[in-house]
Design an enzyme around this catalytic site. Structure first.
Site, PDB file in Angstrom:
ATOM      1  N   CYS A  92       0.724  -1.120  -0.006  1.00 12.08           N
ATOM      2  CA  CYS A  92      -0.097   0.126  -0.049  1.00 12.08           C
ATOM      3  C   CYS A  92       0.842   1.424  -0.054  1.00 12.08           C
ATOM      4  O   CYS A  92       1.572   1.385   1.019  1.00 12.08           O
ATOM      5  CB  CYS A  92      -0.888  -0.018   1.284  1.00 12.08           C
ATOM      6  SG  CYS A  92      -1.883   1.416   1.487  1.00 12.08           S
ATOM      7  N   CYS A 207      -0.850   3.593  -6.337  1.00 13.17           N
ATOM      8  CA  CYS A 207      -1.759   3.015  -5.766  1.00 13.17           C
ATOM      9  C   CYS A 207      -1.972   1.328  -5.976  1.00 13.17           C
ATOM     10  O   CYS A 207      -2.315   1.105  -7.215  1.00 13.17           O
ATOM     11  CB  CYS A 207      -3.236   3.687  -5.525  1.00 13.17           C
ATOM     12  SG  CYS A 207      -4.586   3.015  -4.755  1.00 13.17           S
TER      13      CYS A 207
END
Ligand code: DGL
Length: 292
Positions: A92, A207
């Site tokens: 992440c 992302c």
């Protein structure tokens, strides 16, 4: 339900290479980390895997920094106690660009993070117009600004913070279609034309949710660009730390245990998508976020 299927001693970083069947924990706020899991599993199919999603606190991209640091420390602490991983991949960008120093200070387990691939993007671009597509949190980080200042070289970087794409990726993964206009509106600011006619030619997928939508991005882009996904580089970093698959170790990918902090997202279509991605067994270890 609390689970502890992966009991075993946590190894020091130095002993990692000798671990015959290491346990690797891959962590994200939601389902985006599956794009990293796929690459890491391909590199070390013999490892045992736990995929952990902090879906109770999704999306991370909108959380204030202090809240996110505390949240990730709490969740990772519980996951390390439950699964005793030899290595944790923070799959992440939104968390990695903020929380890695605190994680490394708190826990002895080695961490591999995912951060925006500015350097390879700058090296790939010919037009010298590069776009960073990420969550609003990642775009705002001082870490990200420093990466751009250090590695963008002669490239001008346009930062696009998308408030909705991670949620769209989750919806599509769960079989809830998102229309082209909604996705197109999120990626439109990535495409820039300079006064001299040069156009953006590289977009960083900063992302881990975004590669789940890559086919849509390619179809909706106003002109072709190179999309850079850092996941293969993360798999290489894991191999550097763990070494390659030992001789005689399994070469087929085993099933992954998925664990969720909320579980409300676990509909039948989502379970089926997870099973297709090699995550057939699911557990929920509830961790409601504390109200700030
Ligand atoms: N997958 C996450 C990332 O790489 C973020 C999604 C979110 O929770 O906002 O940044």
């Amino acid at each position: 339900m609390r689970i502890d299927l992966m009991a075993g001693a946590t190894l020091s970083a130095a002993a990692l290479r000798a671990a015959p069947e290491p346990t690797i924990l891959v962590f994200d706020s939601g389902l985006g980390g599956l794009t990293v899991l796929e690459q890491v599993r391909r590199a070390r199919p013999d490892a045992r895997y736990v995929y952990a999603a902090d879906d109770a606190a999704f999306p991370y991209g909108r959380l204030p920094e202090a809240t996110l640091i505390q949240r990730v420390l709490d969740v990772i602490g519980r996951l390390i106690a439950a699964h005793r991983p030899d290595l944790v991949v923070i799959a992440c960008n939104t968390a990695s660009t903020l929380v890695l120093p605190a994680l490394r200070q708190r826990f002895a387990t080695p961490f591999v993070g995912v951060v925006p691939p500015i350097k390879p993007a700058a090296e790939t671009s010919r037009s010298r117009l590069v776009t960073l597509l990420a969550t609003p949190g990642t775009v705002a980080r001082s870490y990200t600004r420093d990466l751009i200042a250090t590695y963008a070289g002669p490239c001008a970087v346009t930062s696009v913070g998308s408030g909705n794409l991670a949620g769209y990726a989750e919806a599509e993964f769960a079989g809830l279609p998102v229309d082209d206009a909604a996705i197109g509106a999120e990626i439109a600011p990535c495409f820039v034309t300079a006064a001299d006619g040069r156009r953006t030619d590289v977009v960083c997928l900063a992302c881990t949710h975004y590669p789940l939508l890559l086919a849509r991005f390619e179809r909706l882009a106003p002109w072709p660009v190179t999309w850079i996904d850092p996941a293969p580089a993360i798999a290489r970093r894991v191999l550097q730390l763990l070494g390659g698959r030992p001789r005689g170790a399994r070469s087929d990918e085993g099933p992954v245990l998925g664990t969720f902090t909320g579980g409300a997202c676990l509909t039948e279509p989502l379970r089926a998508s997870l099973a297709r991605r090699g995550v057939p067994s699911l557990a929920v270890d509830p961790m409601p976020p504390t109200l700030q």
